[in-house]
Structure formats: structure tokens, C-alpha cells
Design an enzyme around this catalytic site. Sequence first.
Site, PDB file in Angstrom:
ATOM      1  N   LEU A  19       0.810  -1.217   0.000  1.00  0.00           N
ATOM      2  CA  LEU A  19       0.000   0.000   0.000  1.00  0.00           C
ATOM      3  C   LEU A  19       0.846   1.271   0.000  1.00  0.00           C
ATOM      4  O   LEU A  19       1.936   1.318   0.564  1.00  0.00           O
ATOM      5  CB  LEU A  19      -0.933   0.002   1.223  1.00  0.00           C
ATOM      6  CG  LEU A  19      -1.899  -1.180   1.308  1.00  0.00           C
ATOM      7  CD1 LEU A  19      -2.802  -1.033   2.541  1.00  0.00           C
ATOM      8  CD2 LEU A  19      -2.760  -1.300   0.045  1.00  0.00           C
ATOM      9  N   HIS A  20       0.304   2.298  -0.642  1.00  0.00           N
ATOM     10  CA  HIS A  20       0.943   3.610  -0.703  1.00  0.00           C
ATOM     11  C   HIS A  20      -0.138   4.668  -0.524  1.00  0.00           C
ATOM     12  O   HIS A  20      -1.330   4.333  -0.363  1.00  0.00           O
ATOM     13  CB  HIS A  20       1.707   3.786  -2.021  1.00  0.00           C
ATOM     14  CG  HIS A  20       0.892   3.450  -3.241  1.00  0.00           C
ATOM     15  ND1 HIS A  20      -0.182   4.215  -3.648  1.00  0.00           N
ATOM     16  CD2 HIS A  20       0.979   2.418  -4.118  1.00  0.00           C
ATOM     17  CE1 HIS A  20      -0.710   3.675  -4.730  1.00  0.00           C
ATOM     18  NE2 HIS A  20      -0.032   2.572  -5.031  1.00  0.00           N
ATOM     19  N   GLY A  30      -1.689   6.494  -2.522  1.00  0.00           N
ATOM     20  CA  GLY A  30      -2.804   6.396  -3.473  1.00  0.00           C
ATOM     21  C   GLY A  30      -3.901   5.492  -2.918  1.00  0.00           C
ATOM     22  O   GLY A  30      -5.085   5.856  -2.899  1.00  0.00           O
ATOM     23  N   HIS A  31      -3.495   4.322  -2.429  1.00  0.00           N
ATOM     24  CA  HIS A  31      -4.472   3.405  -1.811  1.00  0.00           C
ATOM     25  C   HIS A  31      -5.127   4.084  -0.605  1.00  0.00           C
ATOM     26  O   HIS A  31      -6.335   3.971  -0.392  1.00  0.00           O
ATOM     27  CB  HIS A  31      -3.777   2.137  -1.300  1.00  0.00           C
ATOM     28  CG  HIS A  31      -3.165   1.273  -2.354  1.00  0.00           C
ATOM     29  ND1 HIS A  31      -1.819   1.054  -2.437  1.00  0.00           N
ATOM     30  CD2 HIS A  31      -3.721   0.561  -3.367  1.00  0.00           C
ATOM     31  CE1 HIS A  31      -1.552   0.236  -3.444  1.00  0.00           C
ATOM     32  NE2 HIS A  31      -2.692  -0.077  -4.030  1.00  0.00           N
ATOM     33  N   GLY A  64      -9.305   3.425  -8.159  1.00  0.00           N
ATOM     34  CA  GLY A  64      -8.500   4.551  -8.629  1.00  0.00           C
ATOM     35  C   GLY A  64      -8.575   4.702 -10.143  1.00  0.00           C
ATOM     36  O   GLY A  64      -8.659   3.712 -10.864  1.00  0.00           O
ATOM     37  N   GLN A  65      -8.525   5.948 -10.595  1.00  0.00           N
ATOM     38  CA  GLN A  65      -8.541   6.200 -12.047  1.00  0.00           C
ATOM     39  C   GLN A  65      -7.182   5.945 -12.685  1.00  0.00           C
ATOM     40  O   GLN A  65      -7.047   6.057 -13.891  1.00  0.00           O
ATOM     41  CB  GLN A  65      -8.987   7.635 -12.314  1.00  0.00           C
ATOM     42  CG  GLN A  65     -10.480   7.803 -12.095  1.00  0.00           C
ATOM     43  CD  GLN A  65     -10.959   9.176 -12.463  1.00  0.00           C
ATOM     44  OE1 GLN A  65     -10.248  10.158 -12.257  1.00  0.00           O
ATOM     45  NE2 GLN A  65     -12.153   9.272 -12.990  1.00  0.00           N
ATOM     46  N   LYS A  66      -6.197   5.611 -11.859  1.00  0.00           N
ATOM     47  CA  LYS A  66      -4.904   5.235 -12.439  1.00  0.00           C
ATOM     48  C   LYS A  66      -5.115   4.024 -13.354  1.00  0.00           C
ATOM     49  O   LYS A  66      -4.500   3.909 -14.403  1.00  0.00           O
ATOM     50  CB  LYS A  66      -3.906   4.904 -11.353  1.00  0.00           C
ATOM     51  CG  LYS A  66      -2.646   4.358 -11.937  1.00  0.00           C
ATOM     52  CD  LYS A  66      -1.557   4.256 -10.944  1.00  0.00           C
ATOM     53  CE  LYS A  66      -0.427   3.526 -11.577  1.00  0.00           C
ATOM     54  NZ  LYS A  66      -0.664   2.076 -11.557  1.00  0.00           N
ATOM     55  N   GLN A  95      -9.613  -0.439 -16.173  1.00  0.00           N
ATOM     56  CA  GLN A  95     -10.162  -1.354 -15.164  1.00  0.00           C
ATOM     57  C   GLN A  95     -11.459  -0.776 -14.600  1.00  0.00           C
ATOM     58  O   GLN A  95     -12.444  -1.504 -14.404  1.00  0.00           O
ATOM     59  CB  GLN A  95      -9.130  -1.529 -14.048  1.00  0.00           C
ATOM     60  CG  GLN A  95      -9.653  -2.258 -12.835  1.00  0.00           C
ATOM     61  CD  GLN A  95      -8.560  -2.507 -11.814  1.00  0.00           C
ATOM     62  OE1 GLN A  95      -7.737  -3.389 -11.970  1.00  0.00           O
ATOM     63  NE2 GLN A  95      -8.540  -1.722 -10.746  1.00  0.00           N
ATOM     64  N   SER A 110       2.418   3.823  -7.438  1.00  0.00           N
ATOM     65  CA  SER A 110       2.093   2.449  -7.810  1.00  0.00           C
ATOM     66  C   SER A 110       2.926   1.507  -6.944  1.00  0.00           C
ATOM     67  O   SER A 110       4.078   1.811  -6.628  1.00  0.00           O
ATOM     68  CB  SER A 110       2.447   2.226  -9.287  1.00  0.00           C
ATOM     69  OG  SER A 110       2.498   0.840  -9.569  1.00  0.00           O
TER      70      SER A 110
HETATM   71  P1  AMP Z   1      -3.740  -2.137  -6.812  1.00  0.00           P
HETATM   72  O1  AMP Z   1      -3.313  -2.530  -5.425  1.00  0.00           O
HETATM   73  O2  AMP Z   1      -2.628  -1.620  -7.657  1.00  0.00           O
HETATM   74  O3  AMP Z   1      -4.585  -3.185  -7.477  1.00  0.00           O
HETATM   75  O4  AMP Z   1      -4.687  -0.886  -6.620  1.00  0.00           O
HETATM   76  C1  AMP Z   1      -5.813  -0.942  -5.776  1.00  0.00           C
HETATM   77  C2  AMP Z   1      -6.670   0.264  -6.040  1.00  0.00           C
HETATM   78  O5  AMP Z   1      -5.933   1.452  -5.759  1.00  0.00           O
HETATM   79  C3  AMP Z   1      -7.107   0.351  -7.506  1.00  0.00           C
HETATM   80  O6  AMP Z   1      -8.451   0.802  -7.563  1.00  0.00           O
HETATM   81  C4  AMP Z   1      -6.156   1.366  -8.063  1.00  0.00           C
HETATM   82  O7  AMP Z   1      -6.658   2.050  -9.182  1.00  0.00           O
HETATM   83  C5  AMP Z   1      -5.961   2.291  -6.881  1.00  0.00           C
HETATM   84  N1  AMP Z   1      -4.712   3.035  -7.041  1.00  0.00           N
HETATM   85  C6  AMP Z   1      -3.496   2.521  -7.342  1.00  0.00           C
HETATM   86  N2  AMP Z   1      -2.590   3.515  -7.479  1.00  0.00           N
HETATM   87  C7  AMP Z   1      -3.255   4.671  -7.278  1.00  0.00           C
HETATM   88  C8  AMP Z   1      -2.880   6.058  -7.304  1.00  0.00           C
HETATM   89  N3  AMP Z   1      -1.645   6.447  -7.584  1.00  0.00           N
HETATM   90  N4  AMP Z   1      -3.844   6.983  -7.057  1.00  0.00           N
HETATM   91  C9  AMP Z   1      -5.111   6.602  -6.787  1.00  0.00           C
HETATM   92  N5  AMP Z   1      -5.532   5.322  -6.748  1.00  0.00           N
HETATM   93  C10 AMP Z   1      -4.621   4.368  -6.995  1.00  0.00           C
END
Ligand code: AMP
Length: 280
Positions: free
Chosen positions: A32-33, A35-36, A146-148, A152, A184
Amino acid sequence: MEIFKEIASLKAFLSQKRGSVPIGLVPTMGALHAGHMSLIEASKKENGLTVCSIFVNPAQFNNAKDLEKYPRTLEQDVEMLKRAGCDVVFAPEAKEMYETEPTIKFDFGDLDKVLEGKFRPGHFSGVALVVAKFFNLVQPTVAYFGQKDFQQFKIIERLVKELKFDLQLKPMPILRESDGLAMSSRNMRLNDIERKKATVLFQSLAEAHKLLRAGIPLYKVKETVRQKCESIEGVRLEYFELAGVENLKALEGVTDKAILLIAAYVGEVRLIDNLLLNEN
Ligand code: AMP
């Protein structure tokens, strides 16, 4: 904070809460970061109970090495979630989610054949499968994405619409590092030199936006971006496209609902980013 690894115990806990409070769900693959955490914060503001799932979903990896190398930092993740005031973590093992090899496949028509879908065959079928499972198990009021991962989000919108999941989807803006790099989990895999090179994704999007606004034709802008990426050793562009936000069909020029999307390898790490054009 409650931590569950088993479906049965998660369901038992949630069945006591359901109906009395709105439930927010934030599905993640962990590592997690910030963004999450922005998704967790949004869910906390809008719901009485926030559930974060942490699951590196084998079904969505079309590359065994990528799955093996995906960062896993469960202890740290749990600490971050505790500090953020998350209520429930669901972190199952792969066996718990997939007792047997899954046989269900999803096809999203045109939507999963372009961009990520073209370069990662089967990826969105795997994403849809695991997200459908989480929706089914948690039955959230609202789910945050996230819209990143813009494509998806579109896929999940269609999943919810076609399967009539009774929930609301919330798209959340991209959080970036100070130099523009989209946050990310995969950024953890970059060494210092690669980390600097990785800014080329956002820089390409920003420069392309500027050029398009100045009236430069798309084919020239694409050529500029390709050259910019090719000029950096270890960077390999997979795609750079202008697409319509509704159906992600490639566009020839800017419309009022357009998005630029990019995917590139930096060393061995595949990164994606995008820029909505009407918002800037
Ligand atoms: P992931 O763990 O990469 O599958 O991401 C989990 C959720 O966090 C997904 O809905 C991603 O789109 C969102 N997410 C990942 N990176 C970011 C970011 N930099 N900003 C906002 N949301 C993010």
C-alpha cells in the site's frame, strides 16, 4: 481493526453489521501507498465501516514472473491501515479465493480488446472474476477504485451494470509523487536510476497534452512521445493512445471527453498512467 483470512469469518462478521451501517470496500493487491490510502480515507468519510481487501490475484496475471515479483508487504500494510482507521482487512490466501482452478471467463466486447487488454490477454477477465467475488462476499454499499487503472474502472462499471450488483462505484483521482510519477506498488521494484527514468510516462502525457492543445496533429504527437521514450535506455513504450472516455475507442483527435493513456516498461517493470484531457 479486524483482520480476516477466511471467507467464513469475514462473512459472519459482516452479516452482523450489514443493514446498520453503509459498508465501503477498497479492493487492493497490497504494498500500500498514499494512493491506496486516499481510497481508504474517502471510504471512511462516507461509510460506517470500511473493508480493505489485500489479495494478489493470480487470475489477473498473464505473466508468471510479474506475479512472482509483485511486492508483498502485508505487515506494513496492516500497520498503515490501522493508523488510517480502517475497520476490516480481508487478506485471504489464493486457495481461499480459488478452491479449484477457475473456469469462468469474462468477455467485455470491445472494452477489453484494446490498450491493457491487447497487451495483457486474460487480465481483465481475471480482474472481473476477483472483483465479482469480493462484491459478492462483502456486499458493499460503495466500492472505491483509482482512475490510475482507468480501463479497469470502465470494465468494473460494466460488470456492475450487467450483473446488476446493488452498489455504487466511486472513481478516485490519481495520486502522484512530487515529480509527477503516478504512485504504484510496482514503483517499489525500480532502482534509483529507473525511478528517475519512470517520470517519462507522466512527462509524455503532459507534453502530449500541451502539443495537442497547440493544435499539433495526433500522429505527430505520437511520434514525439515514441522518440522521447526511445531516447531513454531501458524504457520501452508499449502503447500511447488518445481514446474516448466512455468506450476507450481510439480517437483521431481531441474531443471534449478524451483521455491519453500510456504503458511502458522501465527496465523489467511495466508501468501505466493516464491523463483526462477535459479536466486540465
Ligand atoms: P492495486 O493494489 O494496484 O490493485 O490498486 C488498488 C486500487 O488502488 C485500484 O483501484 C487502483 O486504481 C488504486 N490506485 C493505485 N494507485 C493509485 C494512485 N496512484 N492513485 C489513486 N488510486 C490508486
